[in-house]
Design a protein around this motif. Structure first.
Motif, PDB file in Angstrom:
ATOM      1  N   ARG A 132      84.626  51.797  79.663  1.00 17.78           N
ATOM      2  CA  ARG A 132      83.900  50.619  79.952  1.00 17.78           C
ATOM      3  C   ARG A 132      82.380  50.681  79.561  1.00 17.78           C
ATOM      4  O   ARG A 132      81.897  49.534  79.232  1.00 17.78           O
ATOM      5  N   ILE A 133      81.903  51.777  79.499  1.00 15.66           N
ATOM      6  CA  ILE A 133      80.792  52.080  79.316  1.00 15.66           C
ATOM      7  C   ILE A 133      80.256  51.556  77.817  1.00 15.66           C
ATOM      8  O   ILE A 133      79.453  50.959  77.151  1.00 15.66           O
ATOM      9  N   GLU A 134      81.400  51.990  76.953  1.00 12.53           N
ATOM     10  CA  GLU A 134      81.687  51.843  75.648  1.00 12.53           C
ATOM     11  C   GLU A 134      81.344  50.265  75.309  1.00 12.53           C
ATOM     12  O   GLU A 134      80.570  49.845  74.504  1.00 12.53           O
ATOM     13  N   ARG A 135      82.111  49.689  76.006  1.00  9.33           N
ATOM     14  CA  ARG A 135      82.220  48.074  76.053  1.00  9.33           C
ATOM     15  C   ARG A 135      80.910  47.427  76.300  1.00  9.33           C
ATOM     16  O   ARG A 135      80.354  46.523  75.739  1.00  9.33           O
ATOM     17  N   TYR A 136      80.120  48.038  77.343  1.00  9.94           N
ATOM     18  CA  TYR A 136      78.992  47.531  77.694  1.00  9.94           C
ATOM     19  C   TYR A 136      78.008  47.758  76.471  1.00  9.94           C
ATOM     20  O   TYR A 136      77.189  46.790  76.070  1.00  9.94           O
ATOM     21  N   LEU A 137      77.906  48.879  75.990  1.00  8.97           N
ATOM     22  CA  LEU A 137      76.982  49.044  74.854  1.00  8.97           C
ATOM     23  C   LEU A 137      77.264  48.251  73.456  1.00  8.97           C
ATOM     24  O   LEU A 137      76.375  47.866  72.911  1.00  8.97           O
ATOM     25  N   LEU A 138      78.519  48.069  73.432  1.00 10.72           N
ATOM     26  CA  LEU A 138      78.971  47.222  72.237  1.00 10.72           C
ATOM     27  C   LEU A 138      78.126  45.604  72.614  1.00 10.72           C
ATOM     28  O   LEU A 138      77.831  45.026  71.648  1.00 10.72           O
ATOM     29  N   ALA A 171      77.752  63.677  75.174  1.00  6.05           N
ATOM     30  CA  ALA A 171      78.335  64.060  73.874  1.00  6.05           C
ATOM     31  C   ALA A 171      78.652  62.933  73.095  1.00  6.05           C
ATOM     32  O   ALA A 171      78.761  63.129  71.867  1.00  6.05           O
ATOM     33  N   GLN A 172      79.311  61.940  73.631  1.00  5.10           N
ATOM     34  CA  GLN A 172      79.870  60.699  73.066  1.00  5.10           C
ATOM     35  C   GLN A 172      78.815  59.545  72.717  1.00  5.10           C
ATOM     36  O   GLN A 172      79.023  58.784  71.847  1.00  5.10           O
ATOM     37  N   LEU A 173      77.621  59.654  73.390  1.00  9.81           N
ATOM     38  CA  LEU A 173      76.663  58.811  73.343  1.00  9.81           C
ATOM     39  C   LEU A 173      75.705  58.936  72.343  1.00  9.81           C
ATOM     40  O   LEU A 173      75.362  60.179  71.820  1.00  9.81           O
ATOM     41  N   PRO A 174      75.165  57.817  71.662  1.00 15.61           N
ATOM     42  CA  PRO A 174      73.985  58.408  70.622  1.00 15.61           C
ATOM     43  C   PRO A 174      72.795  58.939  71.397  1.00 15.61           C
ATOM     44  O   PRO A 174      72.397  58.744  72.660  1.00 15.61           O
ATOM     45  N   GLN A 175      72.171  59.793  70.536  1.00 16.72           N
ATOM     46  CA  GLN A 175      71.002  60.560  71.376  1.00 16.72           C
ATOM     47  C   GLN A 175      70.061  59.959  71.768  1.00 16.72           C
ATOM     48  O   GLN A 175      69.318  60.235  72.771  1.00 16.72           O
ATOM     49  N   ALA A 275      76.509  49.447  65.499  1.00 14.70           N
ATOM     50  CA  ALA A 275      75.400  49.647  66.487  1.00 14.70           C
ATOM     51  C   ALA A 275      75.347  49.881  67.851  1.00 14.70           C
ATOM     52  O   ALA A 275      74.487  50.165  68.561  1.00 14.70           O
ATOM     53  N   ALA A 276      76.843  50.101  68.288  1.00 16.88           N
ATOM     54  CA  ALA A 276      77.048  50.602  69.382  1.00 16.88           C
ATOM     55  C   ALA A 276      77.102  52.166  69.683  1.00 16.88           C
ATOM     56  O   ALA A 276      76.358  53.009  68.986  1.00 16.88           O
ATOM     57  N   SER A 277      78.317  52.801  70.287  1.00 21.87           N
ATOM     58  CA  SER A 277      78.340  54.330  70.233  1.00 21.87           C
ATOM     59  C   SER A 277      79.228  54.877  69.283  1.00 21.87           C
ATOM     60  O   SER A 277      79.826  55.757  69.666  1.00 21.87           O
ATOM     61  N   PHE A 278      79.594  54.011  68.264  1.00 20.36           N
ATOM     62  CA  PHE A 278      80.810  54.579  67.269  1.00 20.36           C
ATOM     63  C   PHE A 278      80.382  54.979  66.098  1.00 20.36           C
ATOM     64  O   PHE A 278      80.834  54.994  65.032  1.00 20.36           O
ATOM     65  N   GLU A 279      78.959  55.410  66.088  1.00 17.89           N
ATOM     66  CA  GLU A 279      78.254  55.665  64.618  1.00 17.89           C
ATOM     67  C   GLU A 279      78.977  57.020  64.064  1.00 17.89           C
ATOM     68  O   GLU A 279      79.269  56.813  62.892  1.00 17.89           O
ATOM     69  N   ASP A 280      79.618  57.626  64.986  1.00 15.43           N
ATOM     70  CA  ASP A 280      80.339  59.001  64.289  1.00 15.43           C
ATOM     71  C   ASP A 280      81.864  58.636  63.770  1.00 15.43           C
ATOM     72  O   ASP A 280      82.052  59.141  62.616  1.00 15.43           O
ATOM     73  N   ILE A 281      82.369  57.672  64.436  1.00 16.49           N
ATOM     74  CA  ILE A 281      83.625  57.217  63.650  1.00 16.49           C
ATOM     75  C   ILE A 281      83.261  56.447  62.627  1.00 16.49           C
ATOM     76  O   ILE A 281      84.133  56.363  61.542  1.00 16.49           O
ATOM     77  N   GLU A 282      82.304  55.443  62.448  1.00 10.96           N
ATOM     78  CA  GLU A 282      82.132  54.539  61.276  1.00 10.96           C
ATOM     79  C   GLU A 282      81.808  55.629  60.195  1.00 10.96           C
ATOM     80  O   GLU A 282      82.112  55.399  59.045  1.00 10.96           O
ATOM     81  N   ALA A 283      80.826  56.509  60.513  1.00 14.58           N
ATOM     82  CA  ALA A 283      80.659  57.849  59.219  1.00 14.58           C
ATOM     83  C   ALA A 283      82.034  58.406  58.835  1.00 14.58           C
ATOM     84  O   ALA A 283      81.941  58.675  57.696  1.00 14.58           O
ATOM     85  N   LEU A 284      82.892  58.828  59.859  1.00 18.28           N
ATOM     86  CA  LEU A 284      84.147  59.428  59.249  1.00 18.28           C
ATOM     87  C   LEU A 284      84.868  58.506  58.323  1.00 18.28           C
ATOM     88  O   LEU A 284      85.411  58.899  57.390  1.00 18.28           O
ATOM     89  N   ALA A 285      84.957  57.513  58.684  1.00 21.56           N
ATOM     90  CA  ALA A 285      85.652  56.246  57.909  1.00 21.56           C
ATOM     91  C   ALA A 285      85.249  56.199  56.467  1.00 21.56           C
ATOM     92  O   ALA A 285      85.938  56.025  55.584  1.00 21.56           O
ATOM     93  N   LEU A 286      83.879  56.428  56.374  1.00 23.74           N
ATOM     94  CA  LEU A 286      83.226  56.362  54.856  1.00 23.74           C
ATOM     95  C   LEU A 286      83.815  57.588  54.166  1.00 23.74           C
ATOM     96  O   LEU A 286      83.598  57.614  53.010  1.00 23.74           O
ATOM     97  N   GLU A 287      84.219  58.754  54.832  1.00 27.61           N
ATOM     98  CA  GLU A 287      84.610  60.068  54.080  1.00 27.61           C
ATOM     99  C   GLU A 287      85.960  59.916  53.656  1.00 27.61           C
ATOM    100  O   GLU A 287      86.338  60.960  52.928  1.00 27.61           O
TER     101      GLU A 287
END
Length: 362
Positions: A132-138, A171-175, A275-287
């Motif tokens: 739910r926190i991820e949804r709020y951040l989005l 650990a899941q949130l952007p720093q 722009a939410a809390s999924f930068e790591d997943i977006e970066a992975l997809a580019l690889e």
């Protein structure tokens, strides 16, 4: 820009800032104010000295008027001197926080305007839900509003469990996203939030019923203003003790908007996953080996490799996919409505031209 000399300087106590633009023509109104409460049948405004009821001008209520153009909590407005007061103009907004209204038809519902910080509250009890926190951040991402995660009821949870949940969430949130775990009833514990609530600052509280929004408001205010209630034992959810959005001036100089608990956080289609809390997943997809990788059985899929190695939490991946698909659907609904409105305007202009050609202008 600074307020005109004839305007009350008290407006600064309800969040006026000199970087807010003033309209060029203020001749139709003699009073600046801020919307602090929105009811179904009208508004409550404050000029920093007095609170008073107001009605929107008729043009805001026309059927074709865009709902997001109507006054909302947090807006600075120009008001006629007449009694009862009439809102004539909404000043340009610095920021807008919105969600999609419930129902099948697309419509943006404004949560609050002219805010700087969104405190996302969730309890460290049965209410704790990282998804739910991820949804709020989005929802917040891209609005110009800074999110701050506030984990309440830290005093009710054993230290080991609390530290484990906080560490996993951190650990899941952007720093760069601020996170606080606290007891919302303790003035010393909530003191770090005051850096976001100084003169000219405006913040909004977001969270489900029972998360502690009204309790935190009372603590920051220094008195019992907002009603609070108990939560259910089996899921730690509460009833709606706040029934409408209300902007409150705090002793620290800032303004806080308390909101009812949100049963549904529907996306508008304009949010940005990256722009939410999924930068790591977006970066992975580019690889991934292939640019159109569906992250299924394709060879060279970096996402599948990360899932299999444990580097990517399957629950986060499922949340990402769910939000991505929901965002795509919402975006299509938005585009469909935009196209329908555009076609309706074209048809109206064409009909008008035919009538002019046939009967001439009158």
């Amino acid at each position: 820009m600074p307020l005109p000399h004839e305007s009350s300087q008290a407006l600064y106590t309800v969040g006026w800032r000199d970087d807010l633009p003033l309209p060029a023509d203020t001749s139709t109104a003699s009073r600046f104010a801020r919307v602090i409460i929105q009811h179904r049948n009208g508004y409550v405004l404050s000029d920093g000295e007095n609170e008073f009821a107001a009605q929107p001008a008729p043009r805001f209520l026309r059927r074709r008027a865009a709902p997001e153009a109507r006054p909302a909590v947090g807006d600075f407005v120009l008001v006629d001197a007449a009694t009862p007061a009439v809102i004539q103009k909404v000043l340009p907004r610095r920021t807008v926080l919105a969600r999609a209204a419930a129902g099948e038809r697309y419509a943006r519902q404004i949560i609050a305007t002219n805010i700087d910080t969104a405190f996302v509250l969730t309890g460290l009890d049965g209410d704790f839900n990282p998804r739910r926190i991820e949804r709020y951040l989005l929802l917040i991402a891209g609005s110009g509003v800074t999110p701050v995660i506030v984990l309440t009821k830290a005093d009710l949870i054993a230290d080991a469990a609390r530290h484990s949940e906080i560490a996993a969430l951190r650990a899941q949130l952007p720093q760069d996203i601020e996170l606080h775990a606290l007891n919302a009833k303790d003035a010393r514990a909530v003191a770090p939030l005051l850096r976001h609530l100084q003169r000219g600052d405006s913040a909004v509280l977001l969270g489900s019923s029972g998360a502690g929004k009204s309790t935190l408001t009372n603590t920051l205010l220094g008195r019992e203003r907002q009603a609070t209630g108990a939560v259910r034992e089996h899921d730690s959810r509460g009833r709606h003790t706040t029934t409408h959005r209300a902007l409150i001036s705090l002793p620290s100089g800032g303004c806080l908007i308390d909101t009812p608990g949100m049963r549904e956080l529907k996306l508008t289609g304009e949010e940005d996953l990256a722009a939410a809390s999924f930068e790591d997943i977006e970066a992975l997809a580019l690889e991934c080996r292939f640019g159109d990788c569906a992250h299924g059985a394709e060879p060279g899929c970096a996402v599948r490799t990360a899932l299999e190695s444990g580097a990517l939490d399957p629950a986060r991946w499922e949340s990402y996919v769910k939000l991505r698909d929901e965002l795509g659907t919402a975006s299509e609904s938005l585009q469909t409505q935009i196209e329908r409105k555009a076609n309706a305007k074209v048809q109206t202009r064409a009909l008008g031209k035919r009538l002019v050609d046939k009967y001439g202008r009158r």
